[in-house]
Motif scaffolding. Structure first.
Motif, mmCIF file in Angstrom:
data_model
loop_
_atom_site.group_PDB
_atom_site.id
_atom_site.type_symbol
_atom_site.label_atom_id
_atom_site.label_comp_id
_atom_site.label_asym_id
_atom_site.label_seq_id
_atom_site.Cartn_x
_atom_site.Cartn_y
_atom_site.Cartn_z
ATOM 1 N N LEU A 42 0.600 -3.505 -6.164
ATOM 2 C CA LEU A 42 0.695 -2.137 -5.673
ATOM 3 C C LEU A 42 -0.679 -1.489 -5.646
ATOM 4 C CD1 LEU A 42 3.663 -2.772 -6.823
ATOM 5 C CD2 LEU A 42 3.930 -0.286 -6.779
ATOM 6 N N VAL A 43 -1.033 -0.941 -4.484
ATOM 7 C CA VAL A 43 -2.350 -0.341 -4.267
ATOM 8 C C VAL A 43 -2.172 0.981 -3.544
ATOM 9 C CG1 VAL A 43 -4.537 -0.583 -3.012
ATOM 10 C CG2 VAL A 43 -3.551 -2.561 -4.181
ATOM 11 N N THR A 44 -2.991 1.969 -3.860
ATOM 12 C CA THR A 44 -3.018 3.199 -3.086
ATOM 13 C C THR A 44 -4.430 3.468 -2.599
ATOM 14 O OG1 THR A 44 -2.307 5.514 -3.020
ATOM 15 C CG2 THR A 44 -3.442 4.781 -5.024
ATOM 16 N N LEU A 45 -4.533 4.075 -1.428
ATOM 17 C CA LEU A 45 -5.825 4.443 -0.864
ATOM 18 C C LEU A 45 -6.115 5.882 -1.283
ATOM 19 C CD1 LEU A 45 -5.332 2.971 2.722
ATOM 20 C CD2 LEU A 45 -6.202 1.816 0.673
ATOM 21 N N ASP A 46 -7.007 6.042 -2.237
ATOM 22 C CA ASP A 46 -7.333 7.383 -2.739
ATOM 23 C C ASP A 46 -8.441 7.967 -1.873
ATOM 24 O OD1 ASP A 46 -7.795 9.698 -4.092
ATOM 25 O OD2 ASP A 46 -8.545 8.742 -5.931
ATOM 26 N N GLU A 57 -0.209 17.727 -5.702
ATOM 27 C CA GLU A 57 1.132 17.225 -5.984
ATOM 28 C C GLU A 57 1.212 15.701 -5.862
ATOM 29 O OE1 GLU A 57 1.724 21.451 -4.387
ATOM 30 O OE2 GLU A 57 0.383 19.738 -3.988
ATOM 31 N N THR A 58 0.399 15.134 -4.958
ATOM 32 C CA THR A 58 0.396 13.679 -4.794
ATOM 33 C C THR A 58 -0.223 13.006 -6.006
ATOM 34 O OG1 THR A 58 0.271 13.928 -2.388
ATOM 35 C CG2 THR A 58 -0.333 11.781 -3.298
ATOM 36 N N TYR A 59 -1.328 13.562 -6.503
ATOM 37 C CA TYR A 59 -1.939 12.993 -7.709
ATOM 38 C C TYR A 59 -1.001 13.124 -8.907
ATOM 39 C CZ TYR A 59 -6.380 12.575 -5.227
ATOM 40 O OH TYR A 59 -7.368 12.216 -4.338
ATOM 41 N N ASP A 60 -0.293 14.253 -8.999
ATOM 42 C CA ASP A 60 0.671 14.424 -10.086
ATOM 43 C C ASP A 60 1.791 13.388 -9.991
ATOM 44 O OD1 ASP A 60 -0.763 16.576 -11.061
ATOM 45 O OD2 ASP A 60 0.548 18.102 -10.176
ATOM 46 N N LEU A 61 2.265 13.131 -8.776
ATOM 47 C CA LEU A 61 3.321 12.135 -8.589
ATOM 48 C C LEU A 61 2.824 10.737 -8.933
ATOM 49 C CD1 LEU A 61 6.177 11.370 -7.669
ATOM 50 C CD2 LEU A 61 5.284 11.233 -5.326
ATOM 51 N N TRP A 62 1.597 10.445 -8.594
ATOM 52 C CA TRP A 62 0.981 9.156 -8.949
ATOM 53 C C TRP A 62 1.098 8.948 -10.459
ATOM 54 C CZ3 TRP A 62 -4.723 8.014 -7.092
ATOM 55 C CH2 TRP A 62 -5.130 6.747 -7.519
ATOM 56 N N ALA A 63 0.679 9.949 -11.240
ATOM 57 C CA ALA A 63 0.743 9.850 -12.696
ATOM 58 C C ALA A 63 2.192 9.754 -13.182
ATOM 59 C CB ALA A 63 0.057 11.061 -13.321
ATOM 60 N N THR A 96 0.853 -1.183 0.000
ATOM 61 C CA THR A 96 0.000 0.000 0.000
ATOM 62 C C THR A 96 0.895 1.240 0.000
ATOM 63 O OG1 THR A 96 -0.178 -0.196 2.422
ATOM 64 C CG2 THR A 96 -2.000 -1.057 1.100
ATOM 65 N N THR A 97 0.832 2.002 -1.077
ATOM 66 C CA THR A 97 1.657 3.187 -1.210
ATOM 67 C C THR A 97 0.835 4.453 -1.039
ATOM 68 O OG1 THR A 97 3.058 4.495 -2.683
ATOM 69 C CG2 THR A 97 1.406 3.092 -3.738
ATOM 70 N N SER A 98 1.406 5.428 -0.324
ATOM 71 C CA SER A 98 0.794 6.753 -0.239
ATOM 72 C C SER A 98 1.656 7.769 -0.995
ATOM 73 C CB SER A 98 0.638 7.183 1.225
ATOM 74 O OG SER A 98 1.901 7.264 1.858
ATOM 75 N N PHE A 99 2.648 7.267 -1.735
ATOM 76 C CA PHE A 99 3.534 8.074 -2.568
ATOM 77 C C PHE A 99 4.464 8.973 -1.760
ATOM 78 C CE2 PHE A 99 -0.255 7.126 -5.105
ATOM 79 C CZ PHE A 99 0.330 6.440 -6.160
ATOM 80 N N GLY A 100 4.649 8.657 -0.473
ATOM 81 C CA GLY A 100 5.662 9.337 0.317
ATOM 82 C C GLY A 100 7.042 8.860 -0.093
ATOM 83 N N SER A 151 6.364 14.096 5.969
ATOM 84 C CA SER A 151 5.275 13.116 5.981
ATOM 85 C C SER A 151 4.044 13.762 5.361
ATOM 86 C CB SER A 151 4.983 12.668 7.415
ATOM 87 O OG SER A 151 3.902 11.757 7.459
ATOM 88 N N ILE A 152 3.489 13.129 4.325
ATOM 89 C CA ILE A 152 2.407 13.742 3.556
ATOM 90 C C ILE A 152 1.185 12.839 3.552
ATOM 91 C CG2 ILE A 152 1.728 14.656 1.303
ATOM 92 C CD1 ILE A 152 4.759 15.014 0.717
ATOM 93 N N GLY A 153 0.060 13.371 4.025
ATOM 94 C CA GLY A 153 -1.191 12.637 3.999
ATOM 95 C C GLY A 153 -2.239 13.428 3.245
ATOM 96 N N CYS A 154 -3.448 13.481 3.780
ATOM 97 C CA CYS A 154 -4.495 14.290 3.162
ATOM 98 C C CYS A 154 -4.151 15.772 3.316
ATOM 99 C CB CYS A 154 -5.841 14.004 3.820
ATOM 100 S SG CYS A 154 -6.492 12.356 3.444
#
Length: 252
Positions: free
Chosen positions: A63-67, A74-80, A38-42, A202-205
């Motif tokens: 690989l799974v992320t909790l959207d 910036e997190t969505y951009d990094l996901w892409a 489970t990745t949060s892209f940190g 540390s980056i969350g919501c």
């Protein structure tokens, strides 16, 4: 090797002697069944993602992320960017729509700031319940936990038996320092969130994360309006611990 407590201890000992990619490979060979990362892209998760894809371990590790719906742009951009870099898709698990609508109707859109109980209710719907679905039927769960991240995580091992989810929980970066992590990401040109360079270790919501101040611990910017001792979202607590914490918050 199976998925019992003794086997998890043996796996942790074996993992200690090797590098990141081999730690993940050891786990994929040792655990019979589905493995989920489970990745949060940190920064931690980007390092693990790189190791998985470069070693071809995505045939064993999903690989799974909790959207949550409230991540930073910036997190969505990094996901892409990550999907483009490695040529792979990272699956999303989202909150249950009806549960989320009921939460917002009950709390308001930012009602999580009203109390610790309200915030944990938000985390439960946006993170914990989706995690349960992501891990359903899995034999192993890979996370980016590091012992150095917080006092709560100080004793995190490389592998343990998670009784709540009935699987082996793997923390292949548990003994890495922040410096180890930054060096790995830099040396391998791993894509990372630009917020890390703006004081967000540390980056969350987005509504629940701020930059940390000089001298603060890494996770001080998460739910900064709460007491330090209570600052976990519930993903890394077994279900009974979450119930106990919610009961305590109601009495407080």
């Amino acid at each position: 090797m199976g998925s019992g407590g003794v086997q998890a201890d043996a796996l942790a000992r074996a993992m200690k002697e090797v590098g990141l990619a081999e730690r993940l490979a050891l786990a994929s060979r040792a655990i019979n069944g589905r493995l989920v990362f489970t990745t949060s892209f940190g920064l931690e998760d980007q390092a693990i993602t790189h190791a998985i894809f470069r070693a071809g371990l995505d045939i064993h590790i999903e690989l799974v992320t909790l959207d949550t719906g409230r991540l930073f742009p910036e997190t969505y951009d990094l996901w892409a960017q990550t999907e483009e870099r490695y040529g792979r898709r990272i699956n999303a698990v989202s909150p249950d729509c009806s549960d989320l609508e009921a939460l917002v109707a009950r709390q308001g859109v930012n009602g999580f700031r009203h109390s610790v109980e309200a915030r944990k209710a938000c985390c439960d719907i946006r993170k914990v319940e989706p995690l349960g679905r992501a891990l359903a039927g899995a034999a192993g769960w890979v996370t980016g936990l590091r012992a150095e991240q917080s006092a709560f995580r100080a004793a995190v091992p490389l592998a343990l038996q998670d009784e709540g989810y009935r699987l082996i929980k793997l923390n292949p970066l548990a003994d890495w320092s922040r410096q180890d992590l930054v060096r790995y990401v830099t040396d391998n040109a791993v894509p990372y969130n630009p917020l890390h360079d703006q004081g967000y270790p540390s980056i969350g919501c987005a509504p629940c994360t701020r930059a940390v101040r000089l001298g603060e611990p890494e996770r001080a910017g998460r739910w900064w309006w709460e007491q330090e001792a209570k600052k976990e979202c519930g993903l890394h607590l077994v279900p009974t611990q979450r119930i106990q914490e919610h009961s305590h918050d109601r009495r407080a």
